[in-house]
Design a protein around this motif. Sequence first.
Motif, PDB file in Angstrom:
ATOM      1  N   UNK A  61      42.458  19.243 -35.574  1.00  0.00           N
ATOM      2  CA  UNK A  61      41.963  20.502 -34.991  1.00  0.00           C
ATOM      3  C   UNK A  61      43.053  21.209 -34.191  1.00  0.00           C
ATOM      4  N   UNK A  62      43.966  20.457 -33.580  1.00  0.00           N
ATOM      5  CA  UNK A  62      45.053  21.108 -32.836  1.00  0.00           C
ATOM      6  C   UNK A  62      46.041  21.790 -33.776  1.00  0.00           C
ATOM      7  N   UNK A  63      46.194  21.247 -34.986  1.00  0.00           N
ATOM      8  CA  UNK A  63      47.035  21.900 -35.981  1.00  0.00           C
ATOM      9  C   UNK A  63      46.356  23.147 -36.551  1.00  0.00           C
ATOM     10  N   UNK A  64      45.041  23.093 -36.734  1.00  0.00           N
ATOM     11  CA  UNK A  64      44.300  24.225 -37.293  1.00  0.00           C
ATOM     12  C   UNK A  64      44.028  25.336 -36.274  1.00  0.00           C
ATOM     13  N   UNK A  65      43.921  24.977 -35.026  1.00  0.00           N
ATOM     14  CA  UNK A  65      43.465  25.898 -33.986  1.00  0.00           C
ATOM     15  C   UNK A  65      44.211  27.230 -33.937  1.00  0.00           C
ATOM     16  N   UNK A  66      45.552  27.254 -34.027  1.00  0.00           N
ATOM     17  CA  UNK A  66      46.244  28.544 -33.924  1.00  0.00           C
ATOM     18  C   UNK A  66      45.888  29.539 -35.038  1.00  0.00           C
ATOM     19  N   UNK A  67      45.499  29.043 -36.199  1.00  0.00           N
ATOM     20  CA  UNK A  67      45.194  29.922 -37.331  1.00  0.00           C
ATOM     21  C   UNK A  67      43.693  30.105 -37.569  1.00  0.00           C
ATOM     22  N   UNK A  68      42.884  29.402 -36.792  1.00  0.00           N
ATOM     23  CA  UNK A  68      41.431  29.460 -36.978  1.00  0.00           C
ATOM     24  C   UNK A  68      40.879  30.766 -36.408  1.00  0.00           C
ATOM     25  N   UNK A  69      40.158  31.554 -37.198  1.00  0.00           N
ATOM     26  CA  UNK A  69      39.551  32.781 -36.662  1.00  0.00           C
ATOM     27  C   UNK A  69      38.542  32.431 -35.566  1.00  0.00           C
ATOM     28  N   UNK A  70      38.498  33.233 -34.526  1.00  0.00           N
ATOM     29  CA  UNK A  70      37.599  32.971 -33.404  1.00  0.00           C
ATOM     30  C   UNK A  70      36.149  32.892 -33.863  1.00  0.00           C
ATOM     31  N   UNK A  71      35.786  33.686 -34.845  1.00  0.00           N
ATOM     32  CA  UNK A  71      34.403  33.700 -35.331  1.00  0.00           C
ATOM     33  C   UNK A  71      34.014  32.388 -36.022  1.00  0.00           C
ATOM     34  N   UNK A  72      35.012  31.557 -36.390  1.00  0.00           N
ATOM     35  CA  UNK A  72      34.747  30.287 -37.079  1.00  0.00           C
ATOM     36  C   UNK A  72      35.214  29.081 -36.255  1.00  0.00           C
ATOM     37  N   UNK A  73      35.371  29.255 -34.958  1.00  0.00           N
ATOM     38  CA  UNK A  73      35.873  28.177 -34.104  1.00  0.00           C
ATOM     39  C   UNK A  73      34.899  26.993 -34.054  1.00  0.00           C
ATOM     40  N   UNK A  74      33.600  27.283 -34.226  1.00  0.00           N
ATOM     41  CA  UNK A  74      32.586  26.233 -34.212  1.00  0.00           C
ATOM     42  C   UNK A  74      32.761  25.206 -35.313  1.00  0.00           C
ATOM     43  N   UNK A  75      33.445  25.584 -36.399  1.00  0.00           N
ATOM     44  CA  UNK A  75      33.675  24.651 -37.511  1.00  0.00           C
ATOM     45  C   UNK A  75      34.542  23.469 -37.088  1.00  0.00           C
ATOM     46  N   UNK A  76      35.240  23.601 -35.980  1.00  0.00           N
ATOM     47  CA  UNK A  76      36.121  22.532 -35.513  1.00  0.00           C
ATOM     48  C   UNK A  76      35.409  21.528 -34.610  1.00  0.00           C
ATOM     49  N   UNK A  77      34.153  21.777 -34.277  1.00  0.00           N
ATOM     50  CA  UNK A  77      33.401  20.840 -33.443  1.00  0.00           C
ATOM     51  C   UNK A  77      33.171  19.547 -34.215  1.00  0.00           C
ATOM     52  N   UNK A  78      33.112  18.411 -33.522  1.00  0.00           N
ATOM     53  CA  UNK A  78      33.040  17.117 -34.208  1.00  0.00           C
ATOM     54  C   UNK A  78      31.891  16.976 -35.204  1.00  0.00           C
ATOM     55  N   UNK A  79      30.718  17.522 -34.897  1.00  0.00           N
ATOM     56  CA  UNK A  79      29.596  17.332 -35.816  1.00  0.00           C
ATOM     57  C   UNK A  79      29.692  18.219 -37.051  1.00  0.00           C
ATOM     58  N   UNK A  80      30.598  19.190 -37.052  1.00  0.00           N
ATOM     59  CA  UNK A  80      30.791  20.063 -38.220  1.00  0.00           C
ATOM     60  C   UNK A  80      32.138  19.847 -38.899  1.00  0.00           C
ATOM     61  N   UNK A  81      33.003  19.100 -38.280  1.00  0.00           N
ATOM     62  CA  UNK A  81      34.380  18.931 -38.750  1.00  0.00           C
ATOM     63  C   UNK A  81      34.425  18.244 -40.114  1.00  0.00           C
TER      64      UNK A  81
END
Length: 160
Positions: A136-156
Amino acid sequence: MIRIDAIWLYEVERTAASLDGKQRLALRQQQASPAAQALHKWLQTQRQRVPTGGATAKAIDYSLNRWSALTHYLSDPLVPIDNNWVENQIRPIALGRKNWMFAGSLRAGKRAAAIMSLIHSARLNGHDPYAYLRDILERLPLQPFSRIGELLPHLWDSAQ
């Protein structure tokens, strides 16, 4: 004669663990409920013999005042006899609480709490915390804010 010790109640639970809900409830009602009733009566009798204000009186009062919560598992087959699983899950947080007071500032403490929440949530969702955080730390800089929830553990999804 009815056994009234806590060890007996746990022996009943070990037997009940492999049963379905109806069978577990029946076993609890047949074996554990009479033992719990006998224990309740014994506690009430002992409380009358113990002077008020002492440690023993406080311990008995604690049990008697919470009796319905302590015996709730007898009427619901989905409820475990104790909350040891939860206690074990939160133990690292409780043990580290004093250490985290020295995080440097309130803001740093809040960050540490957020990271610990992510780590423990990842574990509870069956993920390796290191792999989860790294991804998630590698993906975070490119992750759109509207899809940030996809990085939560239960959705990852580690495959992405």
